[in-house]
Design a protein around this motif. Structure first.
Motif: not given
Length: 248
Positions: A91-96, A195-197, A206-210
């Protein structure tokens, strides 16, 4: 056997950012919160080196069937880890992620000015030393839906953790390593780890872009989740909602 979650904090926080999530979990899982300031103190700040240090701890503790959860810079470490080591899920949270779209767009955003400042050798230490609490408070306030989202007790604890010269430098070194991280992440990868983003609803972007960037980087299986009401510091702000998102 209980599922195992290894938790990686971000900047400027400590493993204590997960305390609310751990309370929500109760006896459902084994939670192991790792201190990147400690295990990463002798690294160059690169996420590959931090991932190696995390892997050593996972091996030493004999953890199996691990879900690796990384917030903020911890999410960058989680990405480096899943590119290099066998992992059941992440899980990756709140980051680029450095070098992974929309990295260049985020880097050009004037509201992300601290990426540049923190990368300057020695200067941020000179400016922040002795003023850790005031400096960190700025980020907790502007990146949260309300100031009380990161509570007073937590703010004091985080500032104290970074108050030494060594800890302050370690945290800024994570930013200084971004060019090396981006170069490493540009190498081709074929990642089968699911992976859960995750992003906060009030965080923007835009979460879709990540998700598209992660897929283009070589991560085959990417899903997303939005934490209702959360800003950037989601584990502190919305622990129940974070656990509801990552548990499945």
């Amino acid at each position: 056997m209980q599922p195992v979650y290894a938790l990686l904090h971000g900047w400027p926080e400590t493993p204590a950012c997960w305390r609310g999530v751990i309370r929500e979990v109760a006896d459902e899982a084994r939670m192991v919160a790792l201190d990147l300031l400690e295990i990463g103190a002798n690294t160059d700040g690169s996420k590959a080196a931090l991932a190696e240090a995390v892997h050593a701890v996972v091996e030493d503790l004999g953890l199996h069937d691990v879900t690796l959860v990384g917030h903020d810079c911890g999410g960058m470490v989680a990405y480096a880890y899943l590119r290099r080591y066998e992992l059941r899920r992440a899980v990756i949270m709140n980051t680029v992620i450095p070098g992974v779209a929309p990295w260049e767009e985020v880097r050009r955003n004037p509201y992300i000015w601290h990426f540049g400042l923190h990368a300057v050798p020695r200067l941020p230490e000179l400016l922040v030393r002795g003023r850790e609490r005031e400096y960190f408070d700025y980020f907790y306030d502007v990146l949260s839906p309300a100031p009380e989202a990161v509570p007073e007790e937590a703010r004091a604890q985080y500032a104290a953790a970074y108050a030494s010269d060594a800890a302050l430098k370690t945290g800024f070194d994570w930013y200084r390593a971004f060019p090396a991280d981006a170069a490493a992440n540009a190498e081709p990868a074929d990642v089968t780890t699911p992976l859960l983003y995750v992003r906060g609803e009030r965080e923007g972007g835009d979460i879709a872009a990540y998700a598209a960037g992660l897929r283009a980087s070589g991560v085959r299986d990417v899903t997303t989740a939005v934490i209702p009401g959360a800003g950037h510091f989601a584990p502190d702000q919305c622990p129940r909602e974070v656990w509801d998102a990552i548990r499945p």
